[in-house]
Design a protein around this motif. Structure first.
Motif, PDB file in Angstrom:
ATOM      1  N   LYS A  89       0.804  -1.219   0.000  1.00 30.95           N
ATOM      2  CA  LYS A  89       0.000   0.000   0.000  1.00 30.95           C
ATOM      3  C   LYS A  89       0.837   1.269   0.000  1.00 30.95           C
ATOM      4  CE  LYS A  89      -1.496   1.569   4.051  1.00 30.95           C
ATOM      5  NZ  LYS A  89      -0.349   2.292   4.606  1.00 30.95           N
ATOM      6  N   PRO A  91       0.644   5.577   1.001  1.00 26.26           N
ATOM      7  CA  PRO A  91       0.191   6.250   2.222  1.00 26.26           C
ATOM      8  C   PRO A  91      -1.309   6.550   2.164  1.00 26.26           C
ATOM      9  CG  PRO A  91       1.333   7.791   0.770  1.00 26.26           C
ATOM     10  CD  PRO A  91       1.459   6.441   0.130  1.00 26.26           C
ATOM     11  N   LEU A  92      -1.936   6.582   3.330  1.00 30.90           N
ATOM     12  CA  LEU A  92      -3.373   6.849   3.417  1.00 30.90           C
ATOM     13  C   LEU A  92      -3.614   8.009   4.373  1.00 30.90           C
ATOM     14  CD1 LEU A  92      -4.572   3.164   3.919  1.00 30.90           C
ATOM     15  CD2 LEU A  92      -4.520   4.458   1.784  1.00 30.90           C
ATOM     16  N   SER A  93      -4.521   8.902   3.990  1.00 20.19           N
ATOM     17  CA  SER A  93      -4.848   9.968   4.943  1.00 20.19           C
ATOM     18  C   SER A  93      -6.195   9.680   5.581  1.00 20.19           C
ATOM     19  CB  SER A  93      -4.855  11.336   4.260  1.00 20.19           C
ATOM     20  OG  SER A  93      -5.722  11.320   3.177  1.00 20.19           O
ATOM     21  N   ASN A 104      -4.765   3.184   8.657  1.00 14.64           N
ATOM     22  CA  ASN A 104      -3.639   2.261   8.842  1.00 14.64           C
ATOM     23  C   ASN A 104      -3.837   1.409  10.085  1.00 14.64           C
ATOM     24  OD1 ASN A 104      -1.922   3.040   6.633  1.00 14.64           O
ATOM     25  ND2 ASN A 104      -1.742   4.990   7.683  1.00 14.64           N
ATOM     26  N   GLY A 305      11.888   9.251   3.099  1.00 12.86           N
ATOM     27  CA  GLY A 305      11.604   9.101   1.664  1.00 12.86           C
ATOM     28  C   GLY A 305      12.136   7.794   1.099  1.00 12.86           C
ATOM     29  N   GLU A 320       4.458  -1.343   3.020  1.00 17.73           N
ATOM     30  CA  GLU A 320       3.964   0.030   2.841  1.00 17.73           C
ATOM     31  C   GLU A 320       5.075   1.063   2.745  1.00 17.73           C
ATOM     32  OE1 GLU A 320       1.767   1.205   6.323  1.00 17.73           O
ATOM     33  OE2 GLU A 320       3.506   1.018   7.617  1.00 17.73           O
ATOM     34  N   ALA A 321       4.734   2.170   2.079  1.00 16.59           N
ATOM     35  CA  ALA A 321       5.579   3.362   2.152  1.00 16.59           C
ATOM     36  C   ALA A 321       5.478   3.881   3.577  1.00 16.59           C
ATOM     37  CB  ALA A 321       5.066   4.410   1.174  1.00 16.59           C
ATOM     38  N   THR A 322       6.587   4.321   4.151  1.00 16.82           N
ATOM     39  CA  THR A 322       6.535   4.738   5.559  1.00 16.82           C
ATOM     40  C   THR A 322       6.219   6.222   5.721  1.00 16.82           C
ATOM     41  OG1 THR A 322       8.913   4.990   5.495  1.00 16.82           O
ATOM     42  CG2 THR A 322       8.086   2.953   6.412  1.00 16.82           C
ATOM     43  N   GLY A 324       4.083   9.893   4.672  1.00 19.08           N
ATOM     44  CA  GLY A 324       2.664  10.192   4.523  1.00 19.08           C
ATOM     45  C   GLY A 324       2.295  10.552   3.088  1.00 19.08           C
ATOM     46  N   ALA A 326       1.890  13.498   1.642  1.00 13.64           N
ATOM     47  CA  ALA A 326       2.483  14.742   1.109  1.00 13.64           C
ATOM     48  C   ALA A 326       1.532  15.438   0.135  1.00 13.64           C
ATOM     49  CB  ALA A 326       3.833  14.438   0.457  1.00 13.64           C
ATOM     50  N   PRO A 327       0.336  15.858   0.590  1.00 12.84           N
ATOM     51  CA  PRO A 327      -0.717  16.282  -0.348  1.00 12.84           C
ATOM     52  C   PRO A 327      -0.296  17.403  -1.300  1.00 12.84           C
ATOM     53  CG  PRO A 327      -1.378  16.610   1.969  1.00 12.84           C
ATOM     54  CD  PRO A 327      -0.085  15.887   1.990  1.00 12.84           C
ATOM     55  N   THR A 335       7.701  13.253  -6.336  1.00 13.90           N
ATOM     56  CA  THR A 335       8.283  12.772  -5.068  1.00 13.90           C
ATOM     57  C   THR A 335       9.054  11.461  -5.246  1.00 13.90           C
ATOM     58  OG1 THR A 335       6.094  11.899  -4.611  1.00 13.90           O
ATOM     59  CG2 THR A 335       6.739  13.901  -3.440  1.00 13.90           C
ATOM     60  N   ASN A 336       9.725  11.089  -4.178  1.00 19.03           N
ATOM     61  CA  ASN A 336      10.626   9.932  -4.197  1.00 19.03           C
ATOM     62  C   ASN A 336       9.832   8.626  -3.985  1.00 19.03           C
ATOM     63  OD1 ASN A 336      12.620   8.063  -3.676  1.00 19.03           O
ATOM     64  ND2 ASN A 336      13.827   9.430  -2.398  1.00 19.03           N
ATOM     65  N   ASP A 376      14.142  15.577  -3.713  1.00 19.23           N
ATOM     66  CA  ASP A 376      14.488  15.587  -2.288  1.00 19.23           C
ATOM     67  C   ASP A 376      15.937  15.163  -2.066  1.00 19.23           C
ATOM     68  OD1 ASP A 376      13.352  13.151  -3.351  1.00 19.23           O
ATOM     69  OD2 ASP A 376      13.566  12.282  -1.366  1.00 19.23           O
TER      70      ASP A 376
HETATM   71  P1  NAD Z   1       4.205  13.456   4.982  1.00 17.75           P
HETATM   72  O1  NAD Z   1       5.175  12.343   5.056  1.00 17.75           O
HETATM   73  O2  NAD Z   1       3.037  13.253   4.082  1.00 17.75           O
HETATM   74  O3  NAD Z   1       4.919  14.764   4.436  1.00 17.75           O
HETATM   75  C1  NAD Z   1       5.889  15.531   5.108  1.00 17.75           C
HETATM   76  C2  NAD Z   1       6.855  16.116   4.090  1.00 17.75           C
HETATM   77  O4  NAD Z   1       7.816  15.118   3.790  1.00 17.75           O
HETATM   78  C3  NAD Z   1       6.242  16.468   2.736  1.00 17.75           C
HETATM   79  O5  NAD Z   1       5.734  17.760   2.676  1.00 17.75           O
HETATM   80  C4  NAD Z   1       7.398  16.289   1.805  1.00 17.75           C
HETATM   81  O6  NAD Z   1       8.184  17.451   1.846  1.00 17.75           O
HETATM   82  C5  NAD Z   1       8.173  15.174   2.427  1.00 17.75           C
HETATM   83  N1  NAD Z   1       7.916  13.862   1.814  1.00 17.75           N
HETATM   84  C6  NAD Z   1       7.095  12.875   2.258  1.00 17.75           C
HETATM   85  N2  NAD Z   1       7.156  11.813   1.449  1.00 17.75           N
HETATM   86  C7  NAD Z   1       8.034  12.120   0.487  1.00 17.75           C
HETATM   87  C8  NAD Z   1       8.528  11.431  -0.659  1.00 17.75           C
HETATM   88  N3  NAD Z   1       8.124  10.183  -0.970  1.00 17.75           N
HETATM   89  N4  NAD Z   1       9.426  12.052  -1.460  1.00 17.75           N
HETATM   90  C9  NAD Z   1       9.840  13.285  -1.177  1.00 17.75           C
HETATM   91  N5  NAD Z   1       9.421  13.998  -0.119  1.00 17.75           N
HETATM   92  C10 NAD Z   1       8.519  13.422   0.699  1.00 17.75           C
HETATM   93  O7  NAD Z   1       3.711  13.774   6.465  1.00 17.75           O
HETATM   94  P2  NAD Z   1       2.528  14.678   7.012  1.00 17.75           P
HETATM   95  O8  NAD Z   1       2.494  15.966   6.234  1.00 17.75           O
HETATM   96  O9  NAD Z   1       2.700  14.719   8.454  1.00 17.75           O
HETATM   97  O10 NAD Z   1       1.191  13.866   6.731  1.00 17.75           O
HETATM   98  C11 NAD Z   1       0.328  14.064   5.589  1.00 17.75           C
HETATM   99  C12 NAD Z   1      -0.794  13.019   5.622  1.00 17.75           C
HETATM  100  O11 NAD Z   1      -0.231  11.710   5.525  1.00 17.75           O
HETATM  101  C13 NAD Z   1      -1.658  13.010   6.887  1.00 17.75           C
HETATM  102  O12 NAD Z   1      -3.013  12.817   6.500  1.00 17.75           O
HETATM  103  C14 NAD Z   1      -1.188  11.803   7.659  1.00 17.75           C
HETATM  104  O13 NAD Z   1      -2.210  11.229   8.438  1.00 17.75           O
HETATM  105  C15 NAD Z   1      -0.797  10.867   6.541  1.00 17.75           C
HETATM  106  N6  NAD Z   1       0.233   9.866   6.915  1.00 17.75           N
HETATM  107  C16 NAD Z   1       0.031   8.612   6.464  1.00 17.75           C
HETATM  108  C17 NAD Z   1       0.994   7.625   6.734  1.00 17.75           C
HETATM  109  C18 NAD Z   1       0.765   6.230   6.196  1.00 17.75           C
HETATM  110  O14 NAD Z   1      -0.201   5.995   5.507  1.00 17.75           O
HETATM  111  N7  NAD Z   1       1.632   5.267   6.478  1.00 17.75           N
HETATM  112  C19 NAD Z   1       2.153   7.939   7.448  1.00 17.75           C
HETATM  113  C20 NAD Z   1       2.344   9.264   7.878  1.00 17.75           C
HETATM  114  C21 NAD Z   1       1.363  10.227   7.596  1.00 17.75           C
END
Ligand code: NAD
Length: 400
Positions: A89, A91-93, A104, A305, A320-322, A324, A326-327, A335-336, A376
């Motif tokens: 999977k 990431p899921l919000s 999750n 990332g 899973e991707a660890t 989030g 990153a909307p 993204t990575n 990144d």
């Molecule tokens: P996030 O990881 O989505 O983003 C934080 C920042 O990290 C981003 O703005 C971006 O700059 C960077 N980033 C994240 N993933 C990247 C990638 N693959 N490549 C490059 N840069 C990357 O964290 P957040 O902003 O705290 O959370 C956003 C949403 O994601 C929330 O709804 C939260 O609940 C959800 N979330 C889901 C999971 C999951 O499904 N496992 C984990 C963490 C957060």
């Protein structure tokens, strides 16, 4: 098309054409999944020359799914994972205030995925904030179902919190400040032993030198202290012939072929991962410690990332991707995709398809070494060529 994975007598039976449910997820999920799928397909094709092939079954979960169908995890998704056992999977919000904590967490509960497993090692060339990131080569087994994450808590000044404050006074004579919020921290023998059992079995299967129990048992004697006690117990009772407690070593040396079981207090362990990372291999810990330590270790080797992860139970696993969703980068192909791609490699290992898993890791290492990377990493690597998410996936395929 495709055949389901089976689970018999504690073992997965994997056909050559397994059906694997995939949840692209929310935000950047579809971007990284679109980059990941061709990488995994190419690795399998290259490793087995067409004899093996994954049949992907795309299913929905998360906020986008909720907008489409009114459900965060539709029945069809639950049925697919129940039937096919292994999934992957993005990431899921979870929109705030829609009734439950996290999709999750819901998936982990539904399939009793009691171990969050995260390997941490450095890919040469990935920028890191520490002097010797290559010294880190650990795998974290974090308990997933208990501890303060069990979600048993009450807000301040509610009848429940006030009642608990009274009961605590009755039972222990201790005063909790009036108007406090109260959270409960359950840690069980059953939950600890099955987690530590999985960690020790992993050390045996991968010929690793030690398993370290990470806890705050000096302060929380019965919960975190219980984790330590039950961890040593399961090592002695079930793996006594292949493990030895650190306290029984002479001159700090383990007898040939024995896995050393050690324990460290969590705060000291945060120092150890920075100061003496080479001394640690498999780590097992309760939920909250694992939450903090997973991100700290991921940062040491270059950030979330690129950090792979999985949630594993008995006969069920979701990789899973660890990071989030990153909307703000959703749909930009920017993204990575490294985290989900390396989680895919973990999944191939879990299926027993190690040749394909190794090709995925080789491809990632090659792409990073050639400095063809997403924004990144590129912004921290001198002379790097910045490429899109999908192009990073293609570069990984080119370096297999
Ligand atoms: P996030 O990881 O989505 O983003 C934080 C920042 O990290 C981003 O703005 C971006 O700059 C960077 N980033 C994240 N993933 C990247 C990638 N693959 N490549 C490059 N840069 C990357 O964290 P957040 O902003 O705290 O959370 C956003 C949403 O994601 C929330 O709804 C939260 O609940 C959800 N979330 C889901 C999971 C999951 O499904 N496992 C984990 C963490 C957060």
């Amino acid at each position: 098309m495709g055949t389901g994975i089976k689970y018999e007598n504690g073992k997965l039976i994997v056909p050559n054409d397994p059906i694997i449910p995939c949840i692209p997820g929310d935000g950047i999920g579809p971007d990284i999944w679109n980059a990941c799928k061709p990488v995994l397909d190419k690795a399998v094709e290259k490793a087995y020359g067409g004899k093996r092939k994954i049949e992907w079954l795309t299913v929905g979960a998360g906020e986008d799914e909720w907008k489409r169908s009114g459900e965060f995890v539709p029945q069809a998704t639950m049925d697919a994972i129940t039937k096919y056992r292994v999934g992957i999977k993005g990431p899921l919000s979870t929109p705030v205030g829609k009734g439950f904590r996290s999709v999750n967490v819901m998936l982990r509960r539904l399939f009793d995925l009691y171990a969050c497993v995260r390997p941490v090692s450095h890919i040469p060339g990935v920028p890191s904030p520490v002097k010797d990131p290559d010294a880190v080569n650990m795998i974290i087994f974090r308990e997933n179902t208990e501890d303060l994450y069990a979600g048993i808590e009450w807000d301040s000044n509610t009848p429940e919190a006030n009642r608990l404050i009274e009961v605590i006074k009755e039972l222990s004579g201790k005063e909790v400040r009036p108007g406090s919020s109260i959270g409960i921290k359950p840690i069980s023998e059953f939950g600890t032993k099955r987690l530590v059992r999985m960690a020790i079995q992993y050390a045996i299967d991968h010929k690793l030198p030690s398993v370290t129990l990470v806890h705050k048992g000096n302060i929380m004697k019965f919960t975190e202290g219980g984790f330590r006690k039950w961890g040593y117990e399961v090592a002695k009772e079930e793996f006594g012939d292949v493990t030895i407690p650190e306290s029984e070593l002479t001159d700090g040396q383990a007898p040939e072929g024995k896995i050393v079981i050690k324990d460290r207090i969590t705060d000291a362990m945060f120092q150890q991962i920075l100061l003496r990372p080479r001394e640690y291999s498999v780590l097992a810990m309760p939920n909250l410690n694992g939450d903090y330590m997973s991100d700290a270790l991921a940062a040491q080797v270059g950030g979330l990332g690129m950090a792979p992860g999985s949630n594993i139970g008995d006969g069920y696993a979701i990789f899973e991707a660890t990071h989030g969703t990153a909307p703000k980068y959703a749909g930009l192909d920017k993204t990575n995709p490294g985290s989900i791609i390396l989680s895919g490699a973990m999944m191939l290992d879990y299926l027993g398809w190690t040749e394909a898993a190794d090709l995925v890791r080789k491809g990632v290492q090659g792409a990073v070494a050639s400095k063809t990377v997403t924004y990144d990493l590129a912004r921290q690597m001198p002379d790097a060529t910045k490429v899109a998410c999908s192009a990073f996936g293609k570069a990984i395929c080119d370096h297999m």
